[in-house]
Design a protein around this motif. Structure first.
Motif, PDB file in Angstrom:
ATOM      1  N   ASP A 257       0.842  -1.196   0.000  1.00  0.00           N
ATOM      2  CA  ASP A 257       0.000   0.000   0.000  1.00  0.00           C
ATOM      3  C   ASP A 257       0.875   1.242   0.000  1.00  0.00           C
ATOM      4  O   ASP A 257       1.362   1.672   1.044  1.00  0.00           O
ATOM      5  CB  ASP A 257      -0.917  -0.015   1.246  1.00  0.00           C
ATOM      6  N   LYS A 264       1.586   7.955   0.447  1.00  0.00           N
ATOM      7  CA  LYS A 264       2.011   7.998   1.852  1.00  0.00           C
ATOM      8  C   LYS A 264       3.383   8.641   1.956  1.00  0.00           C
ATOM      9  O   LYS A 264       4.171   8.580   1.008  1.00  0.00           O
ATOM     10  CB  LYS A 264       2.127   6.558   2.385  1.00  0.00           C
ATOM     11  N   MET A 272       4.183  -1.292   4.880  1.00  0.00           N
ATOM     12  CA  MET A 272       2.959  -1.590   4.120  1.00  0.00           C
ATOM     13  C   MET A 272       3.085  -2.870   3.282  1.00  0.00           C
ATOM     14  O   MET A 272       2.153  -3.252   2.580  1.00  0.00           O
ATOM     15  CB  MET A 272       2.554  -0.384   3.258  1.00  0.00           C
ATOM     16  N   ASP A 275       0.340  -5.008   4.619  1.00  0.00           N
ATOM     17  CA  ASP A 275      -1.045  -4.556   4.493  1.00  0.00           C
ATOM     18  C   ASP A 275      -1.963  -5.662   3.956  1.00  0.00           C
ATOM     19  O   ASP A 275      -3.140  -5.434   3.705  1.00  0.00           O
ATOM     20  CB  ASP A 275      -1.107  -3.299   3.608  1.00  0.00           C
ATOM     21  N   ALA A 335      -7.385   5.292   1.247  1.00  0.00           N
ATOM     22  CA  ALA A 335      -8.431   4.540   1.956  1.00  0.00           C
ATOM     23  C   ALA A 335      -8.909   3.444   1.007  1.00  0.00           C
ATOM     24  O   ALA A 335     -10.053   3.427   0.550  1.00  0.00           O
ATOM     25  CB  ALA A 335      -9.568   5.466   2.371  1.00  0.00           C
ATOM     26  N   GLU A 336      -7.957   2.520   0.677  1.00  0.00           N
ATOM     27  CA  GLU A 336      -8.189   1.536  -0.380  1.00  0.00           C
ATOM     28  C   GLU A 336      -8.696   0.200   0.149  1.00  0.00           C
ATOM     29  O   GLU A 336      -9.374  -0.528  -0.575  1.00  0.00           O
ATOM     30  CB  GLU A 336      -6.894   1.324  -1.193  1.00  0.00           C
ATOM     31  N   ARG A 338     -10.980  -0.594   2.278  1.00  0.00           N
ATOM     32  CA  ARG A 338     -12.442  -0.677   2.307  1.00  0.00           C
ATOM     33  C   ARG A 338     -13.015  -0.864   0.899  1.00  0.00           C
ATOM     34  O   ARG A 338     -14.050  -1.483   0.724  1.00  0.00           O
ATOM     35  CB  ARG A 338     -13.014   0.570   2.999  1.00  0.00           C
ATOM     36  N   THR A 362      -6.021  -4.767   7.960  1.00  0.00           N
ATOM     37  CA  THR A 362      -5.162  -3.700   8.503  1.00  0.00           C
ATOM     38  C   THR A 362      -5.731  -2.411   7.912  1.00  0.00           C
ATOM     39  O   THR A 362      -5.180  -1.849   6.975  1.00  0.00           O
ATOM     40  CB  THR A 362      -3.699  -3.909   8.054  1.00  0.00           C
ATOM     41  N   LEU A 363      -6.856  -1.964   8.475  1.00  0.00           N
ATOM     42  CA  LEU A 363      -7.676  -0.983   7.764  1.00  0.00           C
ATOM     43  C   LEU A 363      -7.334   0.467   8.055  1.00  0.00           C
ATOM     44  O   LEU A 363      -7.353   1.289   7.149  1.00  0.00           O
ATOM     45  CB  LEU A 363      -9.164  -1.250   8.051  1.00  0.00           C
ATOM     46  N   THR A 364      -7.060   0.786   9.339  1.00  0.00           N
ATOM     47  CA  THR A 364      -6.851   2.211   9.653  1.00  0.00           C
ATOM     48  C   THR A 364      -5.706   2.444  10.642  1.00  0.00           C
ATOM     49  O   THR A 364      -5.522   1.685  11.596  1.00  0.00           O
ATOM     50  CB  THR A 364      -8.126   2.833  10.289  1.00  0.00           C
ATOM     51  N   GLY A 365      -4.970   3.525  10.409  1.00  0.00           N
ATOM     52  CA  GLY A 365      -3.984   3.965  11.383  1.00  0.00           C
ATOM     53  C   GLY A 365      -4.691   4.394  12.672  1.00  0.00           C
ATOM     54  O   GLY A 365      -4.121   4.308  13.763  1.00  0.00           O
ATOM     55  N   ALA A 366      -5.933   4.826  12.555  1.00  0.00           N
ATOM     56  CA  ALA A 366      -6.664   5.326  13.724  1.00  0.00           C
ATOM     57  C   ALA A 366      -6.871   4.241  14.793  1.00  0.00           C
ATOM     58  O   ALA A 366      -6.933   4.545  15.982  1.00  0.00           O
ATOM     59  CB  ALA A 366      -8.019   5.899  13.288  1.00  0.00           C
TER      60      ALA A 366
HETATM   61  N1  BES Z   1      -3.156   0.246   5.299  1.00  0.00           N
HETATM   62  C1  BES Z   1      -3.535   1.497   5.843  1.00  0.00           C
HETATM   63  C2  BES Z   1      -3.805   1.473   7.329  1.00  0.00           C
HETATM   64  C3  BES Z   1      -2.629   1.179   8.233  1.00  0.00           C
HETATM   65  C4  BES Z   1      -1.934   2.204   8.798  1.00  0.00           C
HETATM   66  C5  BES Z   1      -2.298  -0.110   8.553  1.00  0.00           C
HETATM   67  C6  BES Z   1      -0.880   1.943   9.654  1.00  0.00           C
HETATM   68  C7  BES Z   1      -1.251  -0.366   9.402  1.00  0.00           C
HETATM   69  C8  BES Z   1      -0.547   0.647   9.962  1.00  0.00           C
HETATM   70  C9  BES Z   1      -4.802   1.977   5.152  1.00  0.00           C
HETATM   71  O1  BES Z   1      -4.964   1.599   3.832  1.00  0.00           O
HETATM   72  C10 BES Z   1      -4.760   3.465   5.171  1.00  0.00           C
HETATM   73  O2  BES Z   1      -3.909   4.014   4.546  1.00  0.00           O
HETATM   74  N2  BES Z   1      -5.700   4.085   5.877  1.00  0.00           N
HETATM   75  C11 BES Z   1      -5.753   5.490   5.978  1.00  0.00           C
HETATM   76  C12 BES Z   1      -7.190   5.884   5.871  1.00  0.00           C
HETATM   77  C13 BES Z   1      -7.404   7.372   5.696  1.00  0.00           C
HETATM   78  C14 BES Z   1      -6.881   7.822   4.353  1.00  0.00           C
HETATM   79  C15 BES Z   1      -8.879   7.677   5.831  1.00  0.00           C
HETATM   80  C16 BES Z   1      -5.197   5.877   7.336  1.00  0.00           C
HETATM   81  O3  BES Z   1      -5.390   5.155   8.305  1.00  0.00           O
HETATM   82  O4  BES Z   1      -4.500   6.900   7.392  1.00  0.00           O
END
Ligand code: BES
Ligand code: MN
Ligand code: ZN
Length: 488
Positions: A257, A264, A272, A275, A335-336, A338, A362-366
């Motif tokens: 990713d 990023k 990533m 991911d 945000a791929e 999802r 592994t969907l969100t950093g949040a």
């Molecule tokens: N693969 C990432 C999420 C992630 C972040 C996994 C850190 C493991 C560690 C995901 O695809 C992503 O980039 N999410 C974004 C969403 C945002 C753009 C709404 C994120 O979390 O910043």
């Protein structure tokens, strides 16, 4: 690692668990006696308190059946839960793995301690070192065999089959996550999944042409900036009654990713490679189920793509049409996950009418901000599923923590141009991601989403259970959940 259970056996290393009360257990007391008190002397000289993980080594005389005794603290017997028992086995492998000795016998009192410590030893012996070309013999582990010594060895060996299968699934998940993205991309990943047919799984792989026919514009949109062809891999294990609807396990398999056009930042981007951790959890679980011939029908579906920036990549502003018919305005190409899951979730429901769905991503950093690295985030409207998965998490050591869903969060996905947008805004990032997925779940469908971004790989201090980067999160939790809820 070869794991055995026996009522009695000699090994080069004899290991004993010492409670915080400092008393030698019977087998250790016997060795202490025949060696003129060497063990109790070591305990006294080394200020040994028996706190969890403390270790003392004793060189044994030639007349003793083992060359070395290891005394390992077990903490207070009353608080020795599954995770602590697992750690005892893991810490022994960590400290003795490269000792030069090949065999270790750990004396324990009960079946649960035996099986948990054995699984800890197995997980701790995992290595991912194929890419090192200059390893010396001394860098490689010497320990080949761990025997658990207890009177109920037969029962422990029988119970262990379940743990061994979960450990094998965990090891596979780890390797998939650890593999670099130049070697593990959708096609090579799908080929590895295909190899699981030798364990009795049925595997089907769809390519881009088939997914286009199905209208999977959301998943295909993510992959369109990559030169690697996107894939959807489907694994079936039919161990249950013929007419029972299957459980579906759905995984995010973003092999790398970059963020896409919403690129990023550079530092840390190499993480990533992991991911695809959600998909690895699904693939590992399918292997575990097949290895122990689970009496349940389970289908695993993983969306495999690479998210790259390129002349053909999706842009912020693009509107994608998903297989469900719903349209999505892409506001952030990062945000791929999802977008991939939306189409795989649709496919799972359309073709398998599952009894329940669990997706892992592994969907969100949040979620890392919310829960750190010790619990996966759990999202569901189904209290029964939440409770069962939480319980399976505590039992297996792969813990989950529930967060809310709600229509207030769903509103944040409103788009000016399409049915929804793919991001919610700054607030509640993990919840809006879950709400996005929920839009692809049909009314009445039992479904839980697990956000594993904080637990799929190890940040900072490695625990002895996780000796490599990838944790292999998922198979232990899901295998336990299926065993407890869908078998017999
Ligand atoms: N693969 C990432 C999420 C992630 C972040 C996994 C850190 C493991 C560690 C995901 O695809 C992503 O980039 N999410 C974004 C969403 C945002 C753009 C709404 C994120 O979390 O910043
Ligand atoms: Mn992303
Ligand atoms: Zn991602």
């Amino acid at each position: 690692m070869k794991i055995k259970f026996a009522e009695q056996a000699d090994a080069e290393i004899a290991a004993f668990v010492i409670d915080e009360n400092g008393k030698l257990p019977a087998a250790a007391a016997k060795l202490d006696e025949t060696t003129g008190g060497l063990l109790s002397e070591a305990l006294a000289q080394e200020r040994f308190t028996g706190k969890l993980g403390q270790q003392a080594y004793v060189v044994l005389p030639k007349s003793a059946p083992s060359r070395r005794a290891v005394l390992i603290g077990g903490g207070k017997a009353a608080d020795r839960d599954a995770r602590k028992k697992e750690r005892i086995g893991a810490m022994l492998v960590k400290s003795q793995g490269s000792s030069g000795f090949k065999s270790l016998a750990l004396h324990v009192e009960d079946v649960d301690t035996a099986t948990r410590a054995a699984q800890g030893a197995e997980l701790a012996s995992y290595r991912f070192d194929d890419y090192f070309t200059k390893l010396k013999d001394d860098d490689k582990p010497s320990l080949e065999e761990v025997t658990l010594i207890l009177s109920e060895a037969g029962k422990a060996g029988e119970d262990y089959k379940h743990y061994a299968a979960a450990a094998a699934g965990t090891a596979l998940a780890r390797t998939l996550v650890n593999l670099p993205p130049n070697d593990l991309y959708p096609e090579t990943y799908a080929n590895r999944i295909k190899e699981l047919e030798e364990h009795g799984l049925e595997v089907e792989v769809l390519g881009e042409a088939e997914m286009e026919k199905l209208g999977m514009g959301s998943l295909l949109g993510v992959g369109q900036g990559s030169v690697k062809e996107s894939k959807l891999a489907i694994m079936k294990w039919n161990g249950g009654n013929k007419d029972d609807a299957p459980v579906a396990l759905v995984g995010k398999g973003v092999c790398f990713d970059t963020g896409g056009i919403s690129l990023k930042p550079g530092p840390g981007m190499e993480d990533m490679r992991g991911d695809m951790g959600g998909s690895a959890a699904v693939v590992g679980t399918m292997l575990s189920l097949a290895m122990r011939k689970a009496k349940a029908n389970v289908v695993g579906l993983v969306g495999l793509v690479e998210n790259m920036p390129d002349g053909n990549a999706i842009r912020p502003g693009d509107i994608l049409k998903s297989a469900s018919g719903q349209t999505i305005e892409v506001q952030n190409t990062d945000a791929e996950g999802r977008l991939v899951l939306a189409d795989v979730l649709w496919y799972a429901q359309e073709y398998y009418k599952p009894e329940a769905i669990v997706d892992l991503a592994t969907l969100t950093g949040a979620i890392v901000v919310a829960l750190g690295h010790h619990h996966a985030g759990l999202f569901t409207d189904d209290d029964g599923m939440a409770d069962a998965l939480t319980k399976a998490g505590l039992e297996s050591g792969e813990r989950v923590w529930r967060l809310p869903l709600g229509s207030e969060y769903d509103k944040l996905l409103k788009s000016k141009f399409a049915d929804m947008r793919n991001i919610g805004g700054r607030a509640a990032g993990s919840i809006t991601a879950a709400q996005f997925l929920k839009r692809f779940i049909r009314d009445g469908q039992k479904w839980t989403h697990l956000d594993i971004a904080g637990v799929a790989w190890v940040e900072g201090d490695k625990s002895p259970i996780d000796p490599s980067w990838a944790s292999g999160f998922g198979p232990r939790l899901l295998d336990r959940w299926i065993a407890d809820n869908y078998e017999g």
